[in-house]
Enzyme design. Structure first.
Site, PDB file in Angstrom:
ATOM      1  N   LYS A  63       0.872  -1.173   0.000  1.00  0.00           N
ATOM      2  CA  LYS A  63       0.000   0.000   0.000  1.00  0.00           C
ATOM      3  C   LYS A  63       0.910   1.225   0.000  1.00  0.00           C
ATOM      4  O   LYS A  63       1.536   1.568   1.011  1.00  0.00           O
ATOM      5  CB  LYS A  63      -0.927   0.019   1.206  1.00  0.00           C
ATOM      6  CG  LYS A  63      -1.905   1.167   1.145  1.00  0.00           C
ATOM      7  CD  LYS A  63      -3.070   0.985   2.080  1.00  0.00           C
ATOM      8  CE  LYS A  63      -4.194   1.946   1.768  1.00  0.00           C
ATOM      9  NZ  LYS A  63      -3.853   3.342   1.900  1.00  0.00           N
ATOM     10  N   ARG A 100      -7.815  12.072  -7.009  1.00  0.00           N
ATOM     11  CA  ARG A 100      -9.000  11.318  -6.606  1.00  0.00           C
ATOM     12  C   ARG A 100     -10.104  12.253  -6.122  1.00  0.00           C
ATOM     13  O   ARG A 100     -11.286  12.005  -6.364  1.00  0.00           O
ATOM     14  CB  ARG A 100      -8.598  10.345  -5.489  1.00  0.00           C
ATOM     15  CG  ARG A 100      -9.754   9.608  -4.914  1.00  0.00           C
ATOM     16  CD  ARG A 100      -9.259   8.479  -4.021  1.00  0.00           C
ATOM     17  NE  ARG A 100     -10.401   7.833  -3.392  1.00  0.00           N
ATOM     18  CZ  ARG A 100     -10.874   8.174  -2.206  1.00  0.00           C
ATOM     19  NH1 ARG A 100     -10.296   9.141  -1.518  1.00  0.00           N
ATOM     20  NH2 ARG A 100     -11.921   7.555  -1.698  1.00  0.00           N
ATOM     21  N   CYS A 157      34.573  12.950  32.743  1.00  0.00           N
ATOM     22  CA  CYS A 157      33.152  12.660  32.586  1.00  0.00           C
ATOM     23  C   CYS A 157      32.914  11.161  32.422  1.00  0.00           C
ATOM     24  O   CYS A 157      33.485  10.522  31.552  1.00  0.00           O
ATOM     25  CB  CYS A 157      32.628  13.416  31.365  1.00  0.00           C
ATOM     26  SG  CYS A 157      30.867  13.227  31.129  1.00  0.00           S
TER      27      CYS A 157
HETATM   28  S1  IVH Z   1      -6.581   0.089  -4.924  1.00  0.00           S
HETATM   29  C1  IVH Z   1     -10.837  -0.022  -5.229  1.00  0.00           C
HETATM   30  N1  IVH Z   1      -4.038  -0.453  -4.476  1.00  0.00           N
HETATM   31  O1  IVH Z   1      -5.007   3.676  -0.971  1.00  0.00           O
HETATM   32  C2  IVH Z   1      -9.486   0.071  -4.734  1.00  0.00           C
HETATM   33  N2  IVH Z   1      -4.926   1.544  -3.598  1.00  0.00           N
HETATM   34  O2  IVH Z   1      -7.347   3.686   0.763  1.00  0.00           O
HETATM   35  C3  IVH Z   1      -8.897   1.391  -4.872  1.00  0.00           C
HETATM   36  N3  IVH Z   1      -3.298   2.915  -2.407  1.00  0.00           N
HETATM   37  O3  IVH Z   1      -6.915   5.945  -2.788  1.00  0.00           O
HETATM   38  C4  IVH Z   1      -7.502   1.522  -4.579  1.00  0.00           C
HETATM   39  N4  IVH Z   1      -1.572   1.590  -2.725  1.00  0.00           N
HETATM   40  O4  IVH Z   1      -4.376   6.140  -2.926  1.00  0.00           O
HETATM   41  C5  IVH Z   1      -5.059   0.408  -4.283  1.00  0.00           C
HETATM   42  N5  IVH Z   1      -1.815  -1.043  -4.199  1.00  0.00           N
HETATM   43  C6  IVH Z   1      -2.818  -0.191  -4.010  1.00  0.00           C
HETATM   44  C7  IVH Z   1      -2.639   1.010  -3.303  1.00  0.00           C
HETATM   45  C8  IVH Z   1      -3.731   1.856  -3.112  1.00  0.00           C
HETATM   46  C9  IVH Z   1      -1.981   2.731  -2.201  1.00  0.00           C
HETATM   47  C10 IVH Z   1      -4.050   4.066  -1.913  1.00  0.00           C
HETATM   48  C11 IVH Z   1      -4.817   4.804  -2.983  1.00  0.00           C
HETATM   49  C12 IVH Z   1      -6.245   4.752  -2.560  1.00  0.00           C
HETATM   50  C13 IVH Z   1      -6.134   4.483  -1.108  1.00  0.00           C
HETATM   51  C14 IVH Z   1      -7.364   3.774  -0.629  1.00  0.00           C
END
Ligand code: IVH
Length: 670
Positions: A115, A136, A432
């Site tokens: 993530k 977004r 020290c």
């Molecule tokens: S998928 C329907 N994959 O996390 C799924 N998101 O909390 C939509 N993000 O807005 C997102 N790494 O900015 C997806 N490997 C990943 C991701 C990811 C980071 C972020 C993205 C999204 C947010 C959602």
């Protein structure tokens, strides 16, 4: 013109190809210079024939005219967010829900992805050409940032290969590498500009710039992780296959992405990536599990704004807010003082943190941190937690400044912090407790007292066993004490004892160097010995006298005087001498030069000597030549059209001489 058109097209295609090889595959096939040459040629062509310019031209990455505001864009396929899981149980529950909805007990195939901690963007490719990009926003309405996204080298302006849908919406995360972030902040710091708190803020700030030239200058990159709208074209029926296809079209996919079967394997992935996290070149705040099959994804659908087929398994937070209750100063083994924040305990990165480093006084000043403030604490991997920044809006009324103590919290010696150094230090090195091991190791080292056989390990053992507490104790060690040490034979004990005894016969430069005065290395120690002859003379010298010595500047002079001003340090020197440390007397006649202790100021033009020549001759005989007249000046040498220095000399009653008289002095006839 047709030729130029063809040439421009060829250049564009080749540049796209090299961009892909360089940024996506990390495997350039031509040198940078060749790339630059092609780029310049294309730029020249486009300038000459503006009609040749295309939206997808690689020249369009440099950023264009600033915009007044961002246009909004409707996302036809909403940009969803993800539900979070923080525990294994929550992950199992997610898997169970899926199995129930799909009426199966079989292992579900998941795609595991890092993530990424950046900013979600959507890219629209029409007939393979990037035509639009947006943030977004709230998931349905975002901001149009096409000009900015075009400047990101890893975003293809044109898709490679064939077979892409007429309209393809690609989703991904724009981020800044940790290295890029550090460099950006370092540059900002140098220019005394505002620094970014973390790479994510830096990426967001860089992408939401009305002036795309600024975006172009920032180290941004993209990883794509999904698709949105697709028209007139087919995409594979599995998420991972889609990613592979995107990669073939030149879109960048994170190399850590893996397909696994069953939720247990997802948890293993989480562990594995968690361990790798600190070493990844970009920030991640968890991993994402996505159902691989697109038909199953469709069957599962959404609840409110998040899909049922995916979940973000977050790592424990690495940044948290808490209150700074106080600051204590720790003394390191080299005497460096580190301010340590005493915090209201806070759970961050999986552990409770109640102390964090504030690095040094300059950092405290730069971040404007006060006691009572609400601060951001970061704990990355296994490193010591640190105070990252302060939330100024939450500063309470009673907050107060953090002060550097004037005395060492361990030994009470004076603290010294030169203006141009970030680190403050304790000056009681010899005494020290915090520094004693290092002090003894240095004292015994080859260029210092040269006590053969007394290595670092033995010094540590001696201190840990409380057989010695400072350098002078070395000279009262007994054979028995040494022989009783772990892994020490009779013979080695005797050898060390002999070496300690032998070390008593030394030289003043060695002894001075052994004291471990900051900034006093071997050479400086020699110069000091030559100029002051005895340790008592040196102890008695003030900063000004020290600065009269060639090569001794104000900082060294300060370190020396503060060192000798500490009663503990002087006591230690007396003890050492009482234990029999001695050195040959340095005779006056041996080294003294005829004009040492004389200070000259030169002003005006001399009849035959240039000022530089006069200076060299004087210095060769040991005189000091300075720029300004003071009470300490012995002679002012005045030539034609002297400046205000002459007047000053007369006011102070300093003797003024001409070149003839100077020659006499140089010849020793004064
Ligand atoms: S998928 C329907 N994959 O996390 C799924 N998101 O909390 C939509 N993000 O807005 C997102 N790494 O900015 C997806 N490997 C990943 C991701 C990811 C980071 C972020 C993205 C999204 C947010 C959602």
């Amino acid at each position: 013109m047709t030729n130029s058109k063809q040439r421009a097209e060829k250049l564009r295609n080749e540049l796209h190809e090299h961009n892909y090889r360089y940024y996506v595959l990390n495997q350039p096939t031509i040198p940078d210079s060749e790339y630059d040459r092609m780029m310049r040629e294309l730029q020249d062509l486009e300038e000459k024939y503006p009609e040749l310019k295309t939206e997808d031209s690689p020249t369009q990455r440099v950023g264009g005219e600033p915009e007044k505001s961002f246009k909004t864009i409707q996302h036809e396929v909403p940009m969803l967010s993800l539900n979070n899981a923080f525990t294994d149980d929550e992950v199992y529950a997610f898997n169970k829900r899926i199995q129930e909805r799909l009426s199966t007990e079989d292992n579900i195939e998941y795609v595991c992805e890092p993530k990424l901690d950046g900013l979600a963007v959507t890219l629209i490719y029409e007939s393979g050409i990037l035509t639009s990009a947006a943030t977004r926003g709230d998931g349905t309405t975002g901001e149009e940032i096409t000009a900015n996204v075009r400047t990101i080298s890893t975003v293809p302006l044109k898709l490679r290969g064939t077979g892409y849908p007429k309209l393809l919406e690609v989703r991904g995360e724009v981020y800044m590498t940790k290295k890029g972030f550090e460099e950006l902040n370092e540059a900002a710091r140098k220019k005394e500009e505002k620094v970014f708190v973390n790479p994510r803020n830096a990426a967001a700030g860089s992408l939401r710039q009305l002036d795309s030239k600024i975006t172009a200058s920032r180290p941004l990159a993209i990883f794509c992780y999904g698709i949105g709208k697709v028209e007139k074209g087919d995409m594979p029926q599995h998420h991972f296959k889609i990613l592979e296809q995107l990669s073939k079209w030149g879109l960048r996919i994170c190399p850590e992405i893996k397909v696994v079967s069953g939720i247990e394997k997802c948890l293993e992935y989480y562990e594995r990536v968690g361990k790798k996290r600190a070493n990844l070149p970009y920030e991640i705040d968890g991993v994402v599990y996505k159902v691989n099959s697109m038909t199953e994804q469709q069957e599962l659908g959404f609840i409110s704004k998040a899909p049922r087929w995916a979940i973000a398994h977050k790592f424990p937070a690495v940044e948290e807010l808490t209150t700074l209750n106080g600051v204590e100063f720790q003394v390191g083994r080299t005497g460096a003082l580190t301010p340590v924040a005493r915090l209201e305990p806070v759970f961050v990165g999986g552990v409770t943190v109640s102390n964090a480093t504030l690095h040094n006084m300059d950092e405290i000043k730069r971040k404007d941190i006060r006691i009572g403030d609400t601060v951001i604490i970061r704990r990355a991997g296994d490193v010591i937690p640190e105070v990252v920044s302060v939330i100024l809006e939450r500063r309470p009324k009673g907050s107060h400044a953090i002060k550097l103590p004037s005395k060492c919290p361990i030994c009470g010696s004076e603290i010294i912090k030169p203006d141009d150094e970030a680190v403050a230090r304790c000056t009681g090195g010899l005494f020290c407790e915090a520094q004693v091991k290092e002090a003894i190791k240095h004292f015994a080292s080859r260029k210092a007292m040269d006590i053969e056989g007394l290595g670092d390990k033995i010094v540590e053992l001696l201190v840990d066993e409380k057989l010695i507490a400072h350098v002078a104790d070395l000279y009262t060690l007994t054979h028995e004490q040494l022989a009783n040490l772990e892994r020490m034979g009779d013979k080695s004990a005797q050898n060390i004892l002999d070496a300690i005894n032998e070390s008593k016969k030394t030289t003043l430069p060695r002894f001075l160097y052994a004291l471990g005065i900051r900034e006093v290395g071997e050479t400086t120690a020699k110069i000091l010995a030559e100029n002051f002859k005895t340790i008592d003379n040196l102890i008695a010298a003030d900063e000004e006298q020290l600065q009269q010595v060639p090569d001794i500047g104000p900082i060294v002079a300060k370190h020396i005087t503060v060192f000798f001003r500490q009663p503990h340090n002087r006591e230690m020197i007396s003890k050492l001498i009482a234990h029999g440390i001695h050195w040959p007397v340095i005779k006056e006649s041996n080294t003294a030069k005829p004009l040492s202790n004389m200070t000259f100021v030169l002003t005006g033009t001399l009849p035959s000597l240039s000022r530089e020549e006069a200076k060299e001759k004087l210095e060769a005989l040991g005189a000091k030549v300075t720029d300004s007249v003071s009470k300490k000046t012995t002679y002012v040498v005045a030539g034609e059209s002297p400046g205000s220095k002459l007047e000053k000399a007369q006011n102070l009653g300093i003797k003024v001489i001409n070149e003839n008289e100077l020659h006499k002095i140089l010849e020793g006839k004064h």
